[in-house]
Each structure stands twice: as structure tokens, then as C-alpha cells.
Design a protein around this motif. Structure first.
Motif, PDB file in Angstrom:
ATOM      1  N   ASN A 160       0.888  -1.267  -0.135  1.00 50.92           N
ATOM      2  CA  ASN A 160       0.039   0.047  -0.102  1.00 50.92           C
ATOM      3  C   ASN A 160       0.929   1.489  -0.119  1.00 50.92           C
ATOM      4  OD1 ASN A 160      -3.021  -0.783   0.349  1.00 50.92           O
ATOM      5  ND2 ASN A 160      -1.915  -2.248   1.868  1.00 50.92           N
ATOM      6  N   ILE A 161       2.289   1.208   0.216  1.00 56.19           N
ATOM      7  CA  ILE A 161       2.814   2.486   0.037  1.00 56.19           C
ATOM      8  C   ILE A 161       2.947   3.013  -1.361  1.00 56.19           C
ATOM      9  CG2 ILE A 161       5.010   1.324  -0.338  1.00 56.19           C
ATOM     10  CD1 ILE A 161       6.344   2.997   1.822  1.00 56.19           C
ATOM     11  N   ARG A 162       2.917   4.413  -1.481  1.00 61.13           N
ATOM     12  CA  ARG A 162       3.036   4.883  -2.609  1.00 61.13           C
ATOM     13  C   ARG A 162       4.251   5.891  -2.514  1.00 61.13           C
ATOM     14  NH1 ARG A 162       0.458   1.284  -3.428  1.00 61.13           N
ATOM     15  NH2 ARG A 162      -1.657   1.280  -3.720  1.00 61.13           N
ATOM     16  N   PHE A 163       4.893   6.006  -3.657  1.00 63.07           N
ATOM     17  CA  PHE A 163       5.921   6.634  -3.691  1.00 63.07           C
ATOM     18  C   PHE A 163       6.281   7.399  -5.123  1.00 63.07           C
ATOM     19  CE2 PHE A 163       9.728   7.280  -0.863  1.00 63.07           C
ATOM     20  CZ  PHE A 163      10.538   7.790  -1.489  1.00 63.07           C
ATOM     21  N   PRO A 164       6.121   8.716  -5.158  1.00 62.85           N
ATOM     22  CA  PRO A 164       6.335   9.280  -6.371  1.00 62.85           C
ATOM     23  C   PRO A 164       7.276   8.739  -7.531  1.00 62.85           C
ATOM     24  CG  PRO A 164       6.259  11.090  -4.637  1.00 62.85           C
ATOM     25  CD  PRO A 164       6.637   9.688  -3.854  1.00 62.85           C
ATOM     26  N   GLY A 165       6.897   8.284  -8.572  1.00 66.57           N
ATOM     27  CA  GLY A 165       7.643   8.082  -9.765  1.00 66.57           C
ATOM     28  C   GLY A 165       8.283   6.751  -9.401  1.00 66.57           C
ATOM     29  N   ARG A 166       8.042   5.938  -8.174  1.00 64.82           N
ATOM     30  CA  ARG A 166       8.518   4.538  -8.070  1.00 64.82           C
ATOM     31  C   ARG A 166       7.369   3.570  -8.435  1.00 64.82           C
ATOM     32  NH1 ARG A 166      12.342   6.826  -9.379  1.00 64.82           N
ATOM     33  NH2 ARG A 166      12.234   5.211 -10.494  1.00 64.82           N
ATOM     34  N   THR A 167       7.710   2.450  -8.476  1.00 59.26           N
ATOM     35  CA  THR A 167       7.053   1.141  -8.522  1.00 59.26           C
ATOM     36  C   THR A 167       7.123   0.457  -7.243  1.00 59.26           C
ATOM     37  OG1 THR A 167       6.850   1.182 -11.019  1.00 59.26           O
ATOM     38  CG2 THR A 167       6.030  -0.931  -9.781  1.00 59.26           C
ATOM     39  N   VAL A 168       6.261  -0.013  -6.563  1.00 61.97           N
ATOM     40  CA  VAL A 168       6.500  -0.738  -5.388  1.00 61.97           C
ATOM     41  C   VAL A 168       5.770  -2.025  -5.611  1.00 61.97           C
ATOM     42  CG1 VAL A 168       6.574  -1.059  -2.887  1.00 61.97           C
ATOM     43  CG2 VAL A 168       6.996   1.131  -4.010  1.00 61.97           C
ATOM     44  N   ARG A 169       6.366  -3.194  -5.329  1.00 64.89           N
ATOM     45  CA  ARG A 169       5.374  -4.364  -5.561  1.00 64.89           C
ATOM     46  C   ARG A 169       5.668  -5.473  -4.489  1.00 64.89           C
ATOM     47  NH1 ARG A 169       6.450  -7.024 -10.959  1.00 64.89           N
ATOM     48  NH2 ARG A 169       8.602  -6.062 -10.555  1.00 64.89           N
ATOM     49  N   VAL A 170       4.964  -6.335  -4.026  1.00 67.95           N
ATOM     50  CA  VAL A 170       5.207  -7.360  -2.929  1.00 67.95           C
ATOM     51  C   VAL A 170       4.701  -8.703  -3.710  1.00 67.95           C
ATOM     52  CG1 VAL A 170       4.487  -8.412  -0.563  1.00 67.95           C
ATOM     53  CG2 VAL A 170       4.511  -6.002  -1.222  1.00 67.95           C
ATOM     54  N   LEU A 171       5.454  -9.435  -3.910  1.00 71.72           N
ATOM     55  CA  LEU A 171       5.481 -10.734  -4.754  1.00 71.72           C
ATOM     56  C   LEU A 171       5.871 -11.696  -4.067  1.00 71.72           C
ATOM     57  CD1 LEU A 171       6.630  -9.419  -8.189  1.00 71.72           C
ATOM     58  CD2 LEU A 171       4.003  -9.565  -7.352  1.00 71.72           C
ATOM     59  N   PRO A 172       5.340 -13.122  -4.164  1.00 73.85           N
ATOM     60  CA  PRO A 172       5.746 -14.253  -3.452  1.00 73.85           C
ATOM     61  C   PRO A 172       6.753 -14.683  -4.628  1.00 73.85           C
ATOM     62  CG  PRO A 172       3.879 -14.682  -4.836  1.00 73.85           C
ATOM     63  CD  PRO A 172       3.907 -13.245  -4.703  1.00 73.85           C
ATOM     64  N   SER A 173       7.932 -15.200  -4.062  1.00 72.53           N
ATOM     65  CA  SER A 173       9.256 -15.588  -5.011  1.00 72.53           C
ATOM     66  C   SER A 173       8.727 -16.235  -6.177  1.00 72.53           C
ATOM     67  CB  SER A 173      10.054 -16.477  -4.147  1.00 72.53           C
ATOM     68  OG  SER A 173       9.321 -17.701  -3.508  1.00 72.53           O
ATOM     69  N   THR A 174       7.859 -17.021  -6.286  1.00 71.06           N
ATOM     70  CA  THR A 174       7.348 -17.697  -7.563  1.00 71.06           C
ATOM     71  C   THR A 174       6.921 -16.858  -8.657  1.00 71.06           C
ATOM     72  OG1 THR A 174       5.107 -18.153  -6.694  1.00 71.06           O
ATOM     73  CG2 THR A 174       6.486 -19.896  -6.508  1.00 71.06           C
ATOM     74  N   GLU A 175       6.494 -15.508  -8.409  1.00 74.45           N
ATOM     75  CA  GLU A 175       6.287 -14.683  -9.162  1.00 74.45           C
ATOM     76  C   GLU A 175       7.006 -13.371  -9.496  1.00 74.45           C
ATOM     77  OE1 GLU A 175       2.353 -12.986  -8.521  1.00 74.45           O
ATOM     78  OE2 GLU A 175       1.634 -14.786  -7.782  1.00 74.45           O
ATOM     79  N   VAL A 176       8.483 -13.571  -8.844  1.00 75.97           N
ATOM     80  CA  VAL A 176       9.728 -12.573  -9.023  1.00 75.97           C
ATOM     81  C   VAL A 176      10.233 -12.851 -10.451  1.00 75.97           C
ATOM     82  CG1 VAL A 176      11.644 -11.574  -8.435  1.00 75.97           C
ATOM     83  CG2 VAL A 176       9.899 -12.224  -6.788  1.00 75.97           C
ATOM     84  N   ASP A 177      10.128 -11.712 -11.292  1.00 74.32           N
ATOM     85  CA  ASP A 177      10.898 -11.962 -12.762  1.00 74.32           C
ATOM     86  C   ASP A 177      12.098 -11.370 -12.533  1.00 74.32           C
ATOM     87  OD1 ASP A 177      11.621 -11.969 -15.267  1.00 74.32           O
ATOM     88  OD2 ASP A 177       9.993 -10.908 -16.140  1.00 74.32           O
ATOM     89  N   LEU A 178      13.121 -12.035 -12.670  1.00 79.11           N
ATOM     90  CA  LEU A 178      14.755 -11.209 -12.395  1.00 79.11           C
ATOM     91  C   LEU A 178      15.317 -10.996 -13.967  1.00 79.11           C
ATOM     92  CD1 LEU A 178      15.809 -13.629  -9.478  1.00 79.11           C
ATOM     93  CD2 LEU A 178      15.445 -11.090  -9.261  1.00 79.11           C
ATOM     94  N   ALA A 179      14.446 -11.301 -15.123  1.00 82.45           N
ATOM     95  CA  ALA A 179      15.008 -10.909 -16.301  1.00 82.45           C
ATOM     96  C   ALA A 179      14.972  -9.466 -16.546  1.00 82.45           C
ATOM     97  CB  ALA A 179      14.362 -11.501 -17.276  1.00 82.45           C
ATOM     98  N   ALA A 180      16.050  -8.971 -17.180  1.00 84.20           N
ATOM     99  CA  ALA A 180      15.779  -7.418 -17.438  1.00 84.20           C
ATOM    100  C   ALA A 180      15.111  -7.345 -18.566  1.00 84.20           C
ATOM    101  CB  ALA A 180      17.256  -6.781 -17.828  1.00 84.20           C
ATOM    102  N   GLU A 181      14.297  -6.002 -18.641  1.00 87.46           N
ATOM    103  CA  GLU A 181      13.675  -5.618 -19.861  1.00 87.46           C
ATOM    104  C   GLU A 181      14.165  -4.371 -20.226  1.00 87.46           C
ATOM    105  OE1 GLU A 181       9.828  -5.107 -18.189  1.00 87.46           O
ATOM    106  OE2 GLU A 181       9.616  -7.379 -17.842  1.00 87.46           O
ATOM    107  N   ARG A 182      14.866  -4.230 -21.558  1.00 90.23           N
ATOM    108  CA  ARG A 182      15.573  -3.159 -21.974  1.00 90.23           C
ATOM    109  C   ARG A 182      14.638  -2.637 -22.981  1.00 90.23           C
ATOM    110  NH1 ARG A 182      20.791  -3.236 -19.809  1.00 90.23           N
ATOM    111  NH2 ARG A 182      21.241  -5.209 -19.080  1.00 90.23           N
TER     112      ARG A 182
END
Length: 182
Positions: A160-182
């Protein structure tokens, strides 16, 4: 806009892990994330606490074997709950081109929370791994919330935290994507 994540492993050292709630499960989750990060070439940054209670070079100070940094991986040494304060963490992440930190480690309400919030202030997006952080095992008595409740509480705060210009997500480890998106 590119997304370049780095896995941040905070204070998963022998002494803290020895008193951690669900230690084996948390170590296994982070070890799985480390393997996934390696597989896609995502940076892994290990943060080690040190100081009076955790003297550098001691057995308690060492990172648990399952999460020990490999040759060439970045290691940052800190002396406070804030992994950015008086360390080279920000410079290390910037040199790696990182835009998002995937936060794991010990202790939920101290070093994990402080570092995640400071990452936002340093202009990184944040993924808090819901099952990848833990706190000390402790009885239900006293001023601290029981471990499971503390972990759930902090996951909810970051949902629920909001931070200007930033994305905040809480994910279970199974949903974490560690691949870069360029």
C-alpha cells in the motif's frame, strides 16, 4: 523505460539466521532466487552487517553457506539497518545499471524495511519478496508482534505504500521476474 533488477540479499549471516523465524524456508526461497538470477544474468548483491555485535571475519558474520556470494558478485558491508548509509550500495547498483531492487533477507522490521524504503529514496523501484524475508523467532509476549504477523504486516505496508515516480510491488518468490527488460 528499461527495467534492470538486482537481487538484494540482506544480512543472511550465520548469527542472524540462527535466531530467525522459518530460517530454513527463507534460506531456501532466497537460494532459489539466486539460482534464477544467475540463470538470467541478473546482478546479486549481498549485504553483510558488521560491528560490535557481529565482528567482521567471525563465524557469525559469515553469510550462510547456501547463500554465500560467488566470485565476482558484489558484497556490501554495512553498520546500520540502512544498507545505503555510509556504504557503496548505491554506487554498486548504479554501476550495474540497476533500476529495481528485489529485496530479501533479515530482519523484516529493521534492515529489510529500512533498506527497501531507502531504495525508494535513492530512486529504485522495489520488489519486496513476500516469502523471502524474515525476522527473529520470539515468543508472542512482549512489545514485538509475533514473527508471522510482523512479516504479514510489512508485506501489507509495502503493498500500500505510494512513492512518487517509483513502483513498489510485493510478490511471492514464484512470481518474481529477474530478467532485465531493455
Amino acid at each position: 523505460m528499461s527495467r534492470i533488477p538486482a537481487l538484494l540479499v540482506i544480512d543472511m549471516q550465520n548469527a542472524p539466521v540462527a535466531i530467525a523465524h522459518r530460517a530454513a524456508e527463507t534460506v531456501a526461497v532466497i537460494a532459489g532466487l539466486r539460482e534464477r538470477a544467475k540463470a538470467v544474468g541478473a546482478p546479486i548483491v549481498t549485504v553483510q552487517d558488521q560491528g560490535e555485535a557481529l565482528p567482521a571475519g567471525t563465524e557469525g558474520w559469515r553469510v550462510v553457506p547456501e547463500l554465500a556470494p560467488a566470485a565476482g558478485e558484489s558484497v556490501v558491508h554495512k553498520t546500520s539497518p540502512d544498507s545505503f548509509l555510509d556504504t557503496d550500495l548505491d554506487e554498486t547498483l548504479r554501476a550495474l545499471g540497476v533500476t529495481e531492487v528485489v529485496v530479501t533477507g533479515f530482519a523484516t522490521e529493521m534492515c529489510v524495511e529500512t533498506t527497501a524504503r531507502q531504495a525508494l529514496s535513492h530512486r529504485y523501484d522495489v520488489v519486496l519478496v513476500a516469502d523471502g524475508h524474515t525476522t527473529s523467532a520470539r515468543p508472542d509476549a512482549g512489545g514485538y508482534a509475533p514473527p508471522d504477523r510482523s512479516i504479514a504486516h510489512h508485506n501489507e505496508i509495502f503493498r500500500n505504500i505510494r512513492f512518487p515516480g517509483r513502483t513498489v510491488r510485493v510478490l511471492p518468490s514464484t512470481e518474481v521476474d529477474l530478467a532485465a527488460e531493455r
